[in-house]
Write an enzyme that holds these catalytic residues in place. Sequence first.
Site, PDB file in Angstrom:
ATOM      1  N   CYS A  71       0.828  -1.206   0.000  1.00  0.00           N
ATOM      2  CA  CYS A  71       0.000   0.000   0.000  1.00  0.00           C
ATOM      3  C   CYS A  71       0.867   1.263   0.000  1.00  0.00           C
ATOM      4  O   CYS A  71       2.064   1.213   0.275  1.00  0.00           O
ATOM      5  CB  CYS A  71      -0.918  -0.001   1.221  1.00  0.00           C
ATOM      6  SG  CYS A  71      -2.341   1.105   1.051  1.00  0.00           S
ATOM      7  N   ASP A  78      -6.016  -2.822  11.192  1.00  0.00           N
ATOM      8  CA  ASP A  78      -4.851  -1.945  11.255  1.00  0.00           C
ATOM      9  C   ASP A  78      -4.716  -1.478  12.700  1.00  0.00           C
ATOM     10  O   ASP A  78      -5.575  -1.752  13.536  1.00  0.00           O
ATOM     11  CB  ASP A  78      -5.021  -0.758  10.310  1.00  0.00           C
ATOM     12  CG  ASP A  78      -3.706  -0.032  10.012  1.00  0.00           C
ATOM     13  OD1 ASP A  78      -2.664  -0.415  10.582  1.00  0.00           O
ATOM     14  OD2 ASP A  78      -3.726   0.918   9.214  1.00  0.00           O
TER      15      ASP A  78
END
Length: 226
Positions: A7, A138
């Site tokens: 990412c 996350d």
Amino acid sequence: MGFVKICGITGLEDAQMAIAAGADALGFVLYPKSPRFISPEQAAAIATVVRREAPHIRLVGVFVNEPISRVRWLMARIGLDWAQLHGEETPEIVAALADRAYKVLRLRIRSSDGIPVDLPDPERYRSQLPDGPTLGVDAWHPTAYGGTGQRADWAVAAAWARTHRLLLGGGLTPENVADAIVQVCPWGVDVSSGVEQEPGRKDPEKVWAFVARARKAFQEVFPGGR
């Protein structure tokens, strides 16, 4: 075996390098306040090349508290496969995007007495992606949405991974990704700051090491497949 997402891609060179290293997906951060922000025009230009050179790669847009209409418009404008909802999106918003998006829940490390902090109900956020993650994890941060280098609560993530195709993020690096896979048994792993030279610029050596160690760990944890 196992799914690996790189990412925070901001340039074509990093995108091509991540693909060469063996990544399954690339993430574009479309949140303007992020140091890894990429404009829709830049993301679309990279996506066009990736579609031509590596059509199997999944392209993911990272959104933070955007209206549903804008998420859909940007996905079409850029040519994204999935939307990663990384803010305070409600279960209703996740449901509205159903088969095109998945929610990332940001988890705090448990307090010293072992009591989880602000633990949400993951079932309320289950996505309907037919071939992608049904939930992401996350680390929690008071002001930042991802890319902080802080670790999520692996114990909670492991529990959720038993009932979800869980994409694990939060503080992953080439040094700890194997341990994370062994402990959590996720469907996939997601990395950003852990393979960077600086925000928005990847370190090729770290990317290659991360993917290789993740692949090896997935093979060891799931030797016969899932």
